[in-house]
Write a protein that holds these residues in place. Sequence first.
Motif, short mmCIF file in Angstrom:
data_model
loop_
_atom_site.label_atom_id
_atom_site.label_comp_id
_atom_site.label_asym_id
_atom_site.label_seq_id
_atom_site.Cartn_x
_atom_site.Cartn_y
_atom_site.Cartn_z
N VAL A 243 37.56 13.55 26.64
CA VAL A 243 38.52 12.51 27.00
C VAL A 243 39.31 12.05 25.78
O VAL A 243 40.54 12.03 25.79
CB VAL A 243 37.82 11.30 27.67
N TRP A 244 38.58 11.69 24.71
CA TRP A 244 39.32 11.17 23.55
C TRP A 244 40.08 12.28 22.81
O TRP A 244 41.13 12.02 22.21
CB TRP A 244 38.44 10.36 22.62
N ARG A 245 39.59 13.51 22.90
CA ARG A 245 40.33 14.62 22.28
C ARG A 245 41.63 14.89 23.07
O ARG A 245 42.67 15.22 22.48
CB ARG A 245 39.48 15.89 22.23
N PHE A 246 41.56 14.74 24.40
CA PHE A 246 42.76 14.91 25.23
C PHE A 246 43.76 13.80 24.93
O PHE A 246 44.97 14.05 24.81
CB PHE A 246 42.36 14.88 26.71
N GLN A 247 43.27 12.57 24.76
CA GLN A 247 44.14 11.45 24.41
C GLN A 247 44.77 11.65 23.02
O GLN A 247 45.92 11.29 22.79
CB GLN A 247 43.36 10.14 24.45
N LYS A 248 43.98 12.23 22.13
CA LYS A 248 44.50 12.51 20.79
C LYS A 248 45.63 13.53 20.86
O LYS A 248 46.66 13.41 20.19
CB LYS A 248 43.37 13.01 19.88
#
Length: 503
Positions: free
Chosen positions: A225-230
């Motif tokens: 999730v946070w890698r996708f947001q990044k």
Amino acid sequence: MAMFLLYAPILASFLCSLYFFHRRRSCIHPLLRDYFILGMLPPLLFNLWRIHDFITDVLKKNGGTGEFKGPWFTKMNYFLTCDSLNVQHMLSKRFDNYIKGPAFREIFEPFGDGVVTADSETWKYFRTVLHSLIRQRRFEVFVDQTVQKKVHTSLLPILDHAEQEGRVVDLQDIFNRFTFDNMCSTIVGHDPQCLSLDFPEVAIERAFNESEESIFYRHIVPRSVWRFQKWLQIGQEKKMTEACRTFDEFIYSRIASKREEMSKCSREEMEEAPFDLVSALMMTEERGRVHDDKFLRDAAFNFFVAGRETMTSALTWLFWLIGNDPLVEGKIVEEIKEKFRNEKEVIGMEEVKKLVYLHGALCEALRLFPPVPIERKQAVKADTLPSGHRVNGNTMIMFSLYAMGRCEEIWGKDCMEFKPERWISERGEIVYAPPYKFIAFNAGPRICLGKDLAFLQMKMVAAAILRSYRFKVVEGHVATPSHSIVLLMNNGLKATITKRQLL
């Protein structure tokens, strides 16, 4: 179609059986109820507002150790403990088997390859260099003078002004600004003057806070999730990117300025110049080892966060605790009065070594509210912990420093009490506690290099304030931890000030 409808329930039943078999095998010592595909994440999110107390309660109910499983197909699986013998095993006895690891460095991206995140030879070199600098008398004198100057030119005048106007102050904000200015002066030789009467908003100070909130966020959501947001540059990850850009611009500009200054100085002039960390590291280049700007940036950032956060957090919780315990406050003030009868006497590093009861109060604040409430490790090889639990290679392990400070097995039945006396012997000396029990400054080979220096600075600040002022926490103020990797108060620490007459 008919065949699909016939076999679909059988297939679904088979997949569910596989899932539950997998969960039973992989979660031998579950800490929480497993919510099918969501794992144990729902109760964690539901209790996010009291996350550290929630983890403490869960660990206590499970004998201090167990496994947390995140949603299926994520890598949010952790082995949690607050058992001091397990901690000693990982941090000291089997130190080489428990590393930070690549996943840690990815989550703590802003730290770069500094002493906090590095492993192996990189960590050893960083630590050796920093150890040699911190131990120098010249560095200690520089820090002593920097703190004293900031106390008398910024901190006390601002408190005087607030007292005269009858204003409610946010002690956490004041400590945060004080330590930010202090660490900037100590590390890069520049005072950004965050602690001023107009309380300016300083971009670099805000960037550090936002980066820490983003790192906390990376701990509680799936990596995907946070890698996708990044990748999309949205949400908390966008804040992280902007924060990194802001403090990198600041640190690199200070490094460039330092290099220019030093290129114009003779060796003798450099020896007489203020001994800030970056200057000191650049001077070691003269002795054979060249440090590029990235090395200096990572060293500065890691040292900055370690020094700043310990002081801000510890002082905030100390004043919260003594603000709710007039008896302890009275004993601290009495000690200051006894040791420093002359109100104009300077309270420097040598002088505060006399303040044993204040030291005990700080230890209690650090025990109950450790600045870094959770530590994270990764097992290299399979191992059996003293508690009897088996961990496999690559297992992510978290130990709760916050929970350790609240364990009866470590501190006794009065572990929830704020009791400075537990740190003072019958002879009136400071009682030593093993680092794997009093874990606020880490333990083993990674124990904090600046522990003694941090204590002296915090005692200087606390003594200077309590010598002159009384504080009363605003009625109804609720102290809840913020969502950050550092244990700060979510809404600050609001208090009123009145002058204190010691003599």
